[in-house]
Design a protein around this motif. Sequence first.
Motif, PDB file in Angstrom:
ATOM      1  N   SER A  37       0.854  -1.188   0.000  1.00 51.95           N
ATOM      2  CA  SER A  37       0.000   0.000   0.000  1.00 51.95           C
ATOM      3  C   SER A  37       0.883   1.229   0.000  1.00 51.95           C
ATOM      4  O   SER A  37       2.087   1.143   0.201  1.00 51.95           O
ATOM      5  N   SER A  38       0.259   2.360  -0.206  1.00 52.21           N
ATOM      6  CA  SER A  38       1.018   3.601  -0.304  1.00 52.21           C
ATOM      7  C   SER A  38       1.035   4.292   1.049  1.00 52.21           C
ATOM      8  O   SER A  38       0.070   4.236   1.797  1.00 52.21           O
ATOM      9  N   ALA A  39       2.161   4.953   1.358  1.00 46.20           N
ATOM     10  CA  ALA A  39       2.313   5.624   2.648  1.00 46.20           C
ATOM     11  C   ALA A  39       1.314   6.779   2.749  1.00 46.20           C
ATOM     12  O   ALA A  39       0.894   7.308   1.727  1.00 46.20           O
ATOM     13  N   PRO A  40       0.956   7.236   3.912  1.00 41.86           N
ATOM     14  CA  PRO A  40       1.345   6.748   5.233  1.00 41.86           C
ATOM     15  C   PRO A  40       0.593   5.493   5.653  1.00 41.86           C
ATOM     16  O   PRO A  40      -0.533   5.286   5.227  1.00 41.86           O
TER      17      PRO A  40
END
Lengths: 344, 466
Positions: free
Chosen positions: A26-29
Amino acid sequence: MSEAPTVTQENANAEQPQGPRSFLVSSAPHLASGTSTRCIMFQVVLGLVPLWLAALYFYRLDALILPLVTVAACLIAEAVANAMRGRDQRSLTDGSAIVTGLILAFSLPPDLNPYMAFIGGVVSIALAKAIFGGLGQNLFNPAMVGRAFLMICFPAAMGIWTEPVTLARIGDTAVDGVTMATPLGAAMDPSVLIPSLWDLFCGRVGGSLGETSALAVLIGGLFLVFRRVADWRPVLGMLATAFVYAAIAHRINPEFEGPMFHLFAGSMMFGAFFIATDYVGAPITPVGRILFGIGVGGLVMTIRLFGAYPEGVMFAILIMNALTPLIERWTVPTPFGGHVAAAG
Amino acid sequence: MITNTIKSKLTNKKVFPRGVHPHDFKEQTRDRAIEAVPWPKEVVIPFQQHIGAPAQPTVKPRQEVKRGEVIGTAGGFVSAPVHASVDGKTGPLTTVLTPVGTRVSAVPVQTAEISQEQLEQDLKDFLQPQGPVKPADLIEPEAIVKAAAEAGLVGMGGATFPTHVKLKVSPERKIDTVVLNGSECEPYLTADDRLMREASGTVVRGLMLAMRAVGAPRGVIAIEDNKPEAIAAMRQAAAGYPSVEVAVCAAKYPMGGERQLIPAVLNRVIPTGGLPLDVGVVVVNVATSLALAHAVDRSRPAITRVLTLTGAVHRPGNYYVAIGTPLSHVIEHAGGLKDDAAEVILGGPMMGVTMPDLSTPVTKGTSGITVLTRDQVVRRQETACIRCGRCVDHCPLKLMPTKISQAVKHRDLELAKAYDLMACCECGCCSYVCPAGIPVVQYIKSGKAAEMRRRAREKAEAAKKA
């Protein structure tokens, strides 16, 4: 290590622990603060509890029926709107319809016929929120639209103010329904006595269901401000403007009531803490929110002092709602370090 | 900026406006001393571990290499050479997935044996090297830049910008301060904290060299107040240097971002689109500073690093690892993953990149491996924006994140740019605070990527016409 295409990666790994394990991507945060829309809405409901308690004390049964009716009306309207728009019913549990219902109920005369309150609730959600696209999309504060609708349809009923049951009268007033002028009405009519500031502060005066006790509003409102649920900017902007406006008016013409009277009378406190702080109808920019509060405060005082209506919070909010997109456009903050240079 | 100044005056701690305060989860590893991880059977060394051109491989398959030997030369000025991190024999070139999300070419090296004593001695030399060193003032700035370039130093905080490029300041620029970034604002990570406690002298030495290289008379060591031991250790180590001071910063995310750190510590604002250079500052990370000391004093290239392995592992801690060691080996050394481990992040949880599997090697920029459990992984339903303004109130760059993300969502790049899309530093505070579960920064990142593609396309078209 051929896997059936129907087996998800995770299941496949559970069955074959020796194979290379795979993980979520998944993409941050990857952390979240944990606040949710529902959490915010229910904190607002919590902030409204002191007002409700005060209302129950002053208006007894009316204070029980009216909010239940409006909340039910809002939820029903929301459910119907969801069904008509072919959406799931998740929005019923986000608490926004409940907040709208409560705000509406608390801004109505205590003795209002419940069927009128029901209509007000339906209008709030159906005409002010659902047709604009639901949560977050409405231009105007739904509760205030519902109240305005009722003011137009039932002007007489919306002008009857029940005398609150106060300590002194508990013994002799078994039946409610004794009407009296609101403090703001009294301020417009020289023949009626103005209540003391202390009575105003506690709420031993006529007025809408939840707004009469400035004390209860302060308790609930400050709770929201300290929880950072309500922004302090519109609150301060509105109250400070109203105070200064009233002080100047009083200085010029002592027939106008003083600033403390105006802060504690009518829905000034209620409007500042619970209506002007509504996220959706107010600008999203910090400066915009201060301007929004200043605009509401100024309009309320203008309507109170020079308008035909004794109270102006509702109109002030609706007018400022209409100005919100413009204010927001004017107050886009300059990024830290300046705007991006026009390149490419 | 005014309230900011008052706040920092009152608490005597440096602070920047807005930002967020996530729980730091550092208690898991902060007291774990740095521990050396034995060499794996095979390391895989990527030729691109930095921003810029990839390094050019100089080894053949089945070639014996010695630890520290160059195996790839810099592919340009903005590039860095790559060195063998172990003794061993190379295999055929392959590709690996790096934290950037792209596959890059890499060379596997079958490692020779290393004894536990050698390993521990190596760690000791890494943290507290013995032997005399030349005073920094007697070393030519060019020599420092050259040593950094030859050692393949890159920003080890995670940005991986080649250090020699950063230190090679053109003479017309006046740099007055080097800020040593020891804020380590990402939750979970404690590697820099441990380095400042266990290698304080070497870190300060690196700072002195960086100051010498850019001609800065002043050095500021910025540390967040949640690392009291590091503050004490660095104060002690810097005691002999009047030009170096320790600045205690409030623990706040993203303190470690250059655009937050420099305003907080020096009260200077970097213009949007500009660099710290534009306000006379160079920022170096703690691990980079340590590596610089080694590069200059002992010609030691960047072949090892310290990282924090934390979260859902059996033995979380701070580990000293050879570059190219697969994540799986480090995790195995730490007792393996717990059963509920669901997400492996390179870096911290706020800006780190998730990896689909554990074959990815540790690179120069890997400051940590954070493993989150199934329950911790944020998987939220995106609901409507309620215009609460939390993203606006917390954006450290004073942008309007929800406006940008909505514009990107509706594919209106021009509108997004009008709201300063390209100024975003991608810290993720907006997504962190959003009550509606909107992946705000993720939308913004995709918008930035779309804009970069558009610019590239425009450039290509212009080139075609010409």
